[in-house]
Design an enzyme around this catalytic site. Structure first.
Site, short mmCIF file in Angstrom:
data_model
loop_
_atom_site.label_atom_id
_atom_site.label_comp_id
_atom_site.label_asym_id
_atom_site.label_seq_id
_atom_site.Cartn_x
_atom_site.Cartn_y
_atom_site.Cartn_z
N TYR A 1 0.81 -1.22 0.00
CA TYR A 1 0.00 0.00 0.00
C TYR A 1 0.85 1.27 0.00
CZ TYR A 1 -4.15 -2.78 1.12
OH TYR A 1 -5.18 -3.68 1.10
N LYS B 1 4.40 -14.31 5.11
CA LYS B 1 4.55 -15.23 3.98
C LYS B 1 6.04 -15.25 3.62
CE LYS B 1 2.73 -17.86 0.76
NZ LYS B 1 2.15 -19.19 1.07
N ASP C 1 -1.52 -17.99 4.66
CA ASP C 1 -2.51 -18.90 4.04
C ASP C 1 -3.04 -19.89 5.07
OD1 ASP C 1 0.10 -19.76 4.03
OD2 ASP C 1 0.04 -20.69 2.06
N ASP D 1 -5.40 -6.37 6.13
CA ASP D 1 -6.63 -5.92 5.48
C ASP D 1 -7.51 -7.12 5.14
OD1 ASP D 1 -8.44 -4.26 4.29
OD2 ASP D 1 -7.23 -3.81 2.52
N ASP E 1 -11.22 -8.69 7.09
CA ASP E 1 -12.52 -8.94 6.44
C ASP E 1 -12.94 -10.39 6.65
OD1 ASP E 1 -12.55 -6.32 5.47
OD2 ASP E 1 -13.46 -6.94 3.57
#
Ligand code: ATP
Length: 331
Positions: free
Chosen positions: A123, A170, A203, A227, A231
């Site tokens: 971002y 990750k 993951d 982010d 959600d």
């Protein structure tokens, strides 16, 4: 002498933003805490009317306030909320996900805090078109921001009675960037010997959150993963209408629902104001008004438990009726 009112910059923005922010303001007013609310424009409609999505006057108002209450921005989100977060220096995005009694949801035992790094990662805005068929985005991860967010998460966990913090990454693929993030978390973790520190791949965390979210108490992670996982967490507890968030930095604080402008339901009184009202509670707590914050949260929980809610949660109330129901229950 009456207490000096807290100055709050109010940026309703687009879509359902102004509706849910109005509900939160009603609640804040009803607590009896003294506020001076100042409304400022920003977002898609502001761009159409004035040519800028985030006017200088809005930015100045946000910088001068004790706290900012933000609704949502539509297509201009990157120009509005990302810029506000950067200008206010809010390096943390604190996103609680807690299931409430009375709300039908996938995982009623969910109760976690996602601590999302708020200033860098993908971002950071370094995106380029190399050729019409090839684009490139740069992921920025620094020691300063990674150590700062790790320390914030561990400190928050310790101060809020949590026993475990999970660093989510990750690094098996993003060896340099997430490798650095992880190295920073590892370096900071021993400063908090009372806390259990663990690491997990993003993951596998996504899957484990769905299967058994109680495995997680506090998650600390980079911007994009935070982010997405927040959600996902919203999905576990009953939807986006329930999730507040706080953007915090050394000098400023901005509170916003996790949901966006939801243009499909805007202007119809359908928006669930819970996330915005809970933002109000976080704002009160940030200002040191702990008692008022707890009153708002308790009243909100009682309304959810008795299904005095909007249609997305199976209730029959409009946005403003739902806010009034919470006000009635304020102890
Ligand atoms: P944006 O582009 O601003 O992110 P969006 O509609 O793509 O807007 P969200 O606003 O995050 O994304 O919401 C996705 C969907 O979830 C909405 O279309 C809406 O149906 C539902 N939703 C989101 N927030 C609420 C809310 N507060 N109350 C009820 N439903 C909501």
């Amino acid at each position: 002498m009456p207490a000096k009112p807290y100055q709050v910059a109010v940026i309703g923005g687009d879509g359902i933003g102004p509706e849910v922010v109005a509900a939160a303001l009603q609640l804040l007013q009803a607590t009896g805490v003294a506020f001076d609310f100042r409304a400022y424009p920003a977002g898609d409609d502001c761009l159409a009317a004035t040519g800028v999505a985030l006017p200088a006057e809005t930015l100045q108002g946000a910088l001068a306030a004790d706290a900012v209450l933000f609704g949502a921005a539509g297509n201009t989100a990157a120009d509005v909320i990302l810029r506000l977060r950067a200008e206010l220096g809010t390096f943390v995005n604190l996103r609680p996900a807690k299931a409430y009694a009375g709300v039908d949801c996938l995982r009623p035992a969910t109760d976690m805090m996602i601590v999302r790094e708020n200033t860098e990662c993908i971002y950071a805005g370094h995106e380029n078109v190399l050729t019409p068929e090839v684009t490139i985005a740069t992921r920025v991860i620094t020691v300063a921001a990674s150590e700062r967010i790790a320390r914030f998460a561990l400190d928050w966990a310790g101060r809020h009675g949590r026993s475990k913090v999970t660093a989510v990454h990750k690094a098996n693929v993003l060896r340099k960037s997430d490798g650095l993030f992880l190295a920073c978390c590892r370096r900071v973790a021993p400063e908090y010997p009372a806390l259990k520190y663990e690491e997990a791949l993003v993951d596998s965390v996504a899957m484990r959150m769905v299967l058994d979210p109680t495995q997680f108490q506090v998650i600390v992670t980079t911007n994009l993963f935070g982010d997405i996982l927040s959600d996902l967490a919203a999905g576990l507890i009953g939807g986006l209408g329930l999730c507040p968030s706080a953007n915090l930095g050394p000098a400023h604080a901005l509170f916003e629902p996790v949901h966006g402008s939801a243009p499909d339901i805007a202007g119809q009184g359908l928006a669930n104001p819970t996330a915005a009202i809970l933002c109000g509670a976080m704002l009160l707590r940030h200002l040191g008004e702990e008692r008022a914050a707890a009153r708002v949260e308790k009243a909100m929980e009682q309304c959810l438990a008795s299904r005095e809610t909007t249609a997305d949660l199976g209730g029959k109330l409009s946005t403003s009726e739902a806010a009034q129901a919470v006000i009635k229950r304020l102890g």
